[in-house]
Design a protein around this motif. Structure first.
Motif, PDB file in Angstrom:
ATOM      1  N   ASP A  97       0.837  -1.201   0.000  1.00 60.00           N
ATOM      2  CA  ASP A  97       0.000   0.000   0.000  1.00 60.00           C
ATOM      3  C   ASP A  97       0.871   1.250   0.000  1.00 60.00           C
ATOM      4  O   ASP A  97       0.622   2.214  -0.723  1.00 60.00           O
ATOM      5  CB  ASP A  97      -0.907   0.027   1.239  1.00 60.00           C
ATOM      6  CG  ASP A  97      -2.096  -0.896   1.091  1.00 60.00           C
ATOM      7  OD1 ASP A  97      -2.231  -1.508   0.028  1.00 60.00           O
ATOM      8  OD2 ASP A  97      -2.874  -1.008   2.043  1.00 60.00           O
ATOM      9  N   GLU A  98       1.887   1.205   0.824  1.00 56.82           N
ATOM     10  CA  GLU A  98       2.754   2.367   0.972  1.00 56.82           C
ATOM     11  C   GLU A  98       3.647   2.547  -0.244  1.00 56.82           C
ATOM     12  O   GLU A  98       3.918   3.663  -0.670  1.00 56.82           O
ATOM     13  CB  GLU A  98       3.588   2.185   2.241  1.00 56.82           C
ATOM     14  CG  GLU A  98       2.703   2.056   3.475  1.00 56.82           C
ATOM     15  CD  GLU A  98       3.460   1.524   4.668  1.00 56.82           C
ATOM     16  OE1 GLU A  98       4.241   0.585   4.489  1.00 56.82           O
ATOM     17  OE2 GLU A  98       3.265   2.055   5.769  1.00 56.82           O
ATOM     18  N   GLN A 156       1.824   4.351  -3.005  1.00 55.47           N
ATOM     19  CA  GLN A 156       1.689   5.789  -2.790  1.00 55.47           C
ATOM     20  C   GLN A 156       2.942   6.517  -3.264  1.00 55.47           C
ATOM     21  O   GLN A 156       2.865   7.504  -4.006  1.00 55.47           O
ATOM     22  CB  GLN A 156       1.459   6.073  -1.299  1.00 55.47           C
ATOM     23  CG  GLN A 156       0.208   5.449  -0.712  1.00 55.47           C
ATOM     24  CD  GLN A 156      -1.066   6.166  -1.154  1.00 55.47           C
ATOM     25  OE1 GLN A 156      -1.044   7.030  -2.016  1.00 55.47           O
ATOM     26  NE2 GLN A 156      -2.183   5.804  -0.560  1.00 55.47           N
ATOM     27  N   ASP A 179      -1.771  -5.766  -5.578  1.00 55.53           N
ATOM     28  CA  ASP A 179      -2.862  -4.796  -5.444  1.00 55.53           C
ATOM     29  C   ASP A 179      -2.836  -3.682  -6.486  1.00 55.53           C
ATOM     30  O   ASP A 179      -3.718  -2.824  -6.480  1.00 55.53           O
ATOM     31  CB  ASP A 179      -2.900  -4.165  -4.047  1.00 55.53           C
ATOM     32  CG  ASP A 179      -3.545  -5.095  -3.023  1.00 55.53           C
ATOM     33  OD1 ASP A 179      -4.150  -6.096  -3.447  1.00 55.53           O
ATOM     34  OD2 ASP A 179      -3.432  -4.828  -1.821  1.00 55.53           O
ATOM     35  N   THR A 195      -2.118   2.516  -9.132  1.00 60.65           N
ATOM     36  CA  THR A 195      -2.504   2.333  -7.740  1.00 60.65           C
ATOM     37  C   THR A 195      -4.023   2.228  -7.617  1.00 60.65           C
ATOM     38  O   THR A 195      -4.768   2.839  -8.394  1.00 60.65           O
ATOM     39  CB  THR A 195      -2.008   3.495  -6.873  1.00 60.65           C
ATOM     40  OG1 THR A 195      -2.459   3.288  -5.520  1.00 60.65           O
ATOM     41  CG2 THR A 195      -2.569   4.833  -7.348  1.00 60.65           C
ATOM     42  N   LYS A 241      -5.280   3.135  -4.720  1.00 59.46           N
ATOM     43  CA  LYS A 241      -5.542   4.135  -3.693  1.00 59.46           C
ATOM     44  C   LYS A 241      -5.908   5.475  -4.322  1.00 59.46           C
ATOM     45  O   LYS A 241      -5.705   5.705  -5.512  1.00 59.46           O
ATOM     46  CB  LYS A 241      -4.329   4.289  -2.790  1.00 59.46           C
ATOM     47  CG  LYS A 241      -3.851   2.986  -2.178  1.00 59.46           C
ATOM     48  CD  LYS A 241      -4.929   2.300  -1.354  1.00 59.46           C
ATOM     49  CE  LYS A 241      -4.444   0.983  -0.789  1.00 59.46           C
ATOM     50  NZ  LYS A 241      -5.508   0.280  -0.031  1.00 59.46           N
ATOM     51  N   TYR A 254       0.222   5.257   5.518  1.00 63.41           N
ATOM     52  CA  TYR A 254      -1.159   5.074   5.091  1.00 63.41           C
ATOM     53  C   TYR A 254      -1.862   6.425   5.013  1.00 63.41           C
ATOM     54  O   TYR A 254      -1.335   7.442   5.424  1.00 63.41           O
ATOM     55  CB  TYR A 254      -1.899   4.151   6.066  1.00 63.41           C
ATOM     56  CG  TYR A 254      -1.465   2.710   5.979  1.00 63.41           C
ATOM     57  CD1 TYR A 254      -1.663   1.983   4.817  1.00 63.41           C
ATOM     58  CD2 TYR A 254      -0.837   2.086   7.042  1.00 63.41           C
ATOM     59  CE1 TYR A 254      -1.273   0.667   4.732  1.00 63.41           C
ATOM     60  CE2 TYR A 254      -0.438   0.765   6.969  1.00 63.41           C
ATOM     61  CZ  TYR A 254      -0.664   0.059   5.800  1.00 63.41           C
ATOM     62  OH  TYR A 254      -0.264  -1.238   5.722  1.00 63.41           O
ATOM     63  N   GLN A 255      -3.089   6.391   4.537  1.00 68.24           N
ATOM     64  CA  GLN A 255      -3.827   7.640   4.357  1.00 68.24           C
ATOM     65  C   GLN A 255      -4.606   8.064   5.594  1.00 68.24           C
ATOM     66  O   GLN A 255      -5.146   9.162   5.642  1.00 68.24           O
ATOM     67  CB  GLN A 255      -4.846   7.486   3.204  1.00 68.24           C
ATOM     68  CG  GLN A 255      -4.283   6.814   1.985  1.00 68.24           C
ATOM     69  CD  GLN A 255      -4.677   5.345   1.924  1.00 68.24           C
ATOM     70  OE1 GLN A 255      -4.581   4.633   2.905  1.00 68.24           O
ATOM     71  NE2 GLN A 255      -5.125   4.912   0.777  1.00 68.24           N
ATOM     72  N   ARG A 308      -9.059   9.547   1.517  1.00 64.94           N
ATOM     73  CA  ARG A 308      -9.819   8.304   1.645  1.00 64.94           C
ATOM     74  C   ARG A 308     -11.288   8.602   1.354  1.00 64.94           C
ATOM     75  O   ARG A 308     -11.913   9.392   2.077  1.00 64.94           O
ATOM     76  CB  ARG A 308      -9.684   7.707   3.044  1.00 64.94           C
ATOM     77  CG  ARG A 308      -8.345   7.068   3.331  1.00 64.94           C
ATOM     78  CD  ARG A 308      -8.383   6.210   4.574  1.00 64.94           C
ATOM     79  NE  ARG A 308      -9.274   5.074   4.424  1.00 64.94           N
ATOM     80  CZ  ARG A 308      -8.919   3.912   3.848  1.00 64.94           C
ATOM     81  NH1 ARG A 308      -7.721   3.765   3.341  1.00 64.94           N
ATOM     82  NH2 ARG A 308      -9.770   2.916   3.773  1.00 64.94           N
ATOM     83  N   SER A 338     -11.261  13.212  -7.877  1.00 58.96           N
ATOM     84  CA  SER A 338     -11.275  11.745  -7.808  1.00 58.96           C
ATOM     85  C   SER A 338     -11.741  11.145  -9.123  1.00 58.96           C
ATOM     86  O   SER A 338     -11.190  10.127  -9.590  1.00 58.96           O
ATOM     87  CB  SER A 338     -12.200  11.286  -6.676  1.00 58.96           C
ATOM     88  OG  SER A 338     -11.720  11.719  -5.423  1.00 58.96           O
ATOM     89  N   TYR A 378     -11.692  -0.727  -7.381  1.00 59.55           N
ATOM     90  CA  TYR A 378     -12.014  -1.735  -6.360  1.00 59.55           C
ATOM     91  C   TYR A 378     -12.915  -2.793  -6.997  1.00 59.55           C
ATOM     92  O   TYR A 378     -14.130  -2.813  -6.799  1.00 59.55           O
ATOM     93  CB  TYR A 378     -12.699  -1.082  -5.161  1.00 59.55           C
ATOM     94  CG  TYR A 378     -11.767  -0.217  -4.362  1.00 59.55           C
ATOM     95  CD1 TYR A 378     -10.885  -0.763  -3.444  1.00 59.55           C
ATOM     96  CD2 TYR A 378     -11.746   1.163  -4.538  1.00 59.55           C
ATOM     97  CE1 TYR A 378     -10.016   0.023  -2.708  1.00 59.55           C
ATOM     98  CE2 TYR A 378     -10.885   1.969  -3.808  1.00 59.55           C
ATOM     99  CZ  TYR A 378     -10.023   1.390  -2.897  1.00 59.55           C
ATOM    100  OH  TYR A 378      -9.162   2.176  -2.179  1.00 59.55           O
ATOM    101  N   TYR A 431      -8.318   1.582  10.566  1.00 59.41           N
ATOM    102  CA  TYR A 431      -9.404   2.222   9.824  1.00 59.41           C
ATOM    103  C   TYR A 431     -10.176   3.212  10.702  1.00 59.41           C
ATOM    104  O   TYR A 431     -10.918   4.045  10.188  1.00 59.41           O
ATOM    105  CB  TYR A 431     -10.391   1.172   9.304  1.00 59.41           C
ATOM    106  CG  TYR A 431      -9.951   0.449   8.061  1.00 59.41           C
ATOM    107  CD1 TYR A 431      -8.713   0.694   7.463  1.00 59.41           C
ATOM    108  CD2 TYR A 431     -10.775  -0.497   7.467  1.00 59.41           C
ATOM    109  CE1 TYR A 431      -8.315   0.025   6.327  1.00 59.41           C
ATOM    110  CE2 TYR A 431     -10.385  -1.173   6.315  1.00 59.41           C
ATOM    111  CZ  TYR A 431      -9.147  -0.911   5.759  1.00 59.41           C
ATOM    112  OH  TYR A 431      -8.763  -1.577   4.625  1.00 59.41           O
TER     113      TYR A 431
END
Length: 636
Positions: free
Chosen positions: A43-44, A47, A67, A78, A80, A183-184, A225, A275, A291, A375
């Protein structure tokens, strides 16, 4: 001379240091000093890779990794959102310059050993670009502490209680452990809280500016997010309610409210548009968020939602009361907080609950790779101001058991966070998979699988230790000097904070100043605007794009820009895993960096594609002869 006089003079000499600024800098330095110094999760990596792509190519395509999503022009992107990679642009740019200047392609004591997704030989951490980008989360964590203090000081006349509440959030909740990662969640929580602070301002002359700034804060939270939307809606409505109350005696109330509504809506509307444009850049469709897996979907499943809520409240793996003990105080003093601040208490509680319900609707509500309920950082931060009555009683020691209760939850929370930052969080996921309890969030309710238990086991065995400070202390170099500087800043900042806590209860210097909140919003919004301005869709055919990347990689390699070159070769291998030229050129870079085993594997891969390709054959022969003492090898 009165003994109090020197203390008073010392305090006056420090009035130019606003406490909120001291809190931000002190905690940011503390978080960076205890952090891992490198990425541990894909995940990182995604980014940082996205930010790097914008800087190097003005596109957002990244190398193939876990991912990543297949998208426009058959490239990888990504999954994300755009918020965090774009906010981190200045730091990634600075890190890339350090990489070129210091040659950190092979890693270092600060960054740690080269580790990363295994399907790309290139995807290691250990570069200064990665370490520099981690500063974003440390700053976000420090800013959360600073803004919580400002929120507390706005709600309560007891500045010491507000200061203690903010410190408790920074040391005894997940704000601490999440601020060491990339993370975000920290950015999301910060911007929602900052919007609340802006909207709670009740000065008529500030109505338009706080509407614009509060809306911009919500926009950044949504870009960080998308699940920040429910809480953002509630905070936005709170701003409208405060504005309606402030303008009740004004003759132009209607026009002011219309103007305020438009200004406050600009940020969220801009975030939605951004977005959608980000989706277009990645997948060619404004409504495709990437997703696509069933496990990433949101579902209205009452049984799942009830299970998730139970997990976040009571489970040994995710309970917010276990991983953020100061929230226990909300249960004790929540009614008192409501009597004093009914609108604010209702808003913060509703926003926190809305966020919980949103997360509980996600099939992967546990957060998978996590230390505690990551989360729920947004909800934890939003609920912390409601603990203020408990901190007021603790400061005034009325009753004395209140001080004992506050001290207890702060100590427990700090110990939980120390455990969390000491061990690489990726080790928890490995253990869950090995135990067969990773699927369907099963580990959440297994006491022996609690992240605290797992991490304590690793600490006792001295394995999977995460902080780069351990590596810096082991081998003195520039990283150790940086650690000493950070420690000095933290000690000096702690001393200043102690002086503020002992100062008279008069309002500290510039406490109501909007300079810091405006600086935080600007530091987030400006890079995002620049990022979108840089972004362009990738329309080249894959073959043409791969050819252009090979040439760009060769040019960067010859110019000594190792990081840019290895990015280009990694992208070529993502488009064409059998490209012998990318394998060979990458092998040369590995060999130059002293990573001989990795170089051998890449040369062998190039020869598998073309057994008659002489350059890797010659290099392999040279390595075998000079490194391993083999005689001259001749092709058969």
């Amino acid at each position: 001379m009165n003994a109090i006089e020197p203390k008073t003079r010392s305090y006056r000499g420090l009035r130019g240091w606003p406490p909120q600024v001291v809190l931000l800098v002190t905690f940011a330095c503390f978080y960076f000093a205890i952090g891992p110094g490198n990425f541990f999760a894909v995940d990182e990596v995604m980014q940082e890779e996205t930010a790097q792509a914008l800087i190097l190519r003005h596109t957002i395509d990244i190398p193939l990794m876990v991912d990543a999503r297949f998208g426009r022009a058959r490239n990888w992107y990504t999954v994300k959102g755009p918020g965090l990679p774009m906010v981190s642009l200045p730091f990634v740019y600075f890190g890339l310059k350090l990489d070129d200047a210091l040659g950190s392609m092979n890693g270092g004591r600060l960054a740690g050993p080269p580790v990363g997704p295994t399907q790309q030989p290139l995807r290691w951490s250990g570069r200064l670009a990665i370490s520099a980008s981690l500063i974003v989360n440390a700053l976000a964590g420090g800013a959360i502490v600073a803004v919580l203090f400002m929120v507390g000081a706005q709600l309560s006349p007891n500045r010491r209680a507000a200061l203690l509440m903010a410190i408790a959030a920074g040391l005894a909740t997940l704000v601490m452990s999440e601020a060491t990662h990339f993370y975000q969640h920290e950015l999301d929580a910060l911007m929602v809280l900052l919007a609340f602070w802006f909207f709670s301002r009740e000065k008529t002359e500030e109505l338009d500016s706080v509407a614009l700034l509060g809306g911009a804060s919500l926009g950044v939270a949504i870009l960080a997010r998308p699940d920040a939307v429910p809480a953002s809606v509630i905070i936005w409505l709170y701003g409208a309610a405060v504005a309606w109350k402030v303008t009740r005696e004004l003759p132009d109330r209607t026009s002011r409210m219309i103007r305020r509504t438009l200004l406050a809506a600009a940020g969220p509307i801009g975030a939605v548009a951004g977005s959608m444009y980000f989706n277009y850049l990645r997948f060619g469709s404004v409504l495709q968020f990437g997703y696509t897996e069933d496990r990433a979907r949101f579902v209205l499943d009452v049984a799942q939602i009830a299970k998730a809520i139970t997990g976040y409240l009571l489970s040994p793996g995710l309970s917010v009361f276990l991983f953020a003990p100061p929230l226990i105080l909300v249960l004790a003093v929540g009614r008192k907080a409501y009597r004093r601040w009914p609108l604010e208490t209702t808003t913060l509680t509703s926003a926190a609950v809305a966020h919980l319900l949103m997360i509980a609707s996600n099939k992967t509500w546990s957060g998978d790779l996590s230390y505690g309920p990551r989360y729920m950082v947004e909800s934890i931060v939003l609920l912390m101001p409601l603990t203020l009555p408990a901190f007021e009683m603790a400061v005034e020691r009325a009753p004395r058991r209140a001080a004992l209760a506050v001290a207890t939850v702060m100590f427990l929370g700090f110990m939980v966070q120390i455990v969390g930052v000491s061990v690489s969080v990726s080790a928890n996921e490995v253990k869950r998979i090995a135990a067969g309890i990773a699927a369907n969030n099963a580990w959440v309710f297994v006491p022996g699988a609690s992240p605290i238990v797992y991490d304590l086991e690793d600490l006792a065995a001295r394995r999977n230790l995460s902080p780069w400070a351990f590596r810096a202390l082991a081998i003195p170099d520039l990283a150790l000097l940086l650690l000493i500087v950070l420690a000095a800043i933290v000690v000096f900042g702690g001393w200043l904070i102690f002086l503020y806590s002992k100062a008279p209860q008069g309002e500290p210097a510039q406490l109501n100043s909007r300079a810091l909140p405006i600086a935080i919003v600007s530091a987030a919004v400006i890079p995002i605007v620049i990022g979108f301005a840089l972004s362009r869709p990738l329309n080249q055919a894959p073959d043409a794009h791969a050819y252009a990347l090979i040439n760009a990689g060769l040019a960067a390699q010859r110019a000594g820009h190792a990081v840019a070159a290895e990015e280009d070769y990694a992208l070529v291998l993502s488009l064409d895993p059998s490209n012998k030229f990318a394998c060979f050129d990458l092998g040369v870079m590995e060999q130059d960096a002293g990573r001989i085993n990795e170089a051998i594997l890449l040369y062998q891969e190039a020869l598998r594609q073309d057994p008659n390709f002489l350059p890797p054959k010659n290099n392999l022969e040279y390595i075998m002869r000079t490194r391993f003492g083999f005689p001259n090898l001749h092709p058969r």
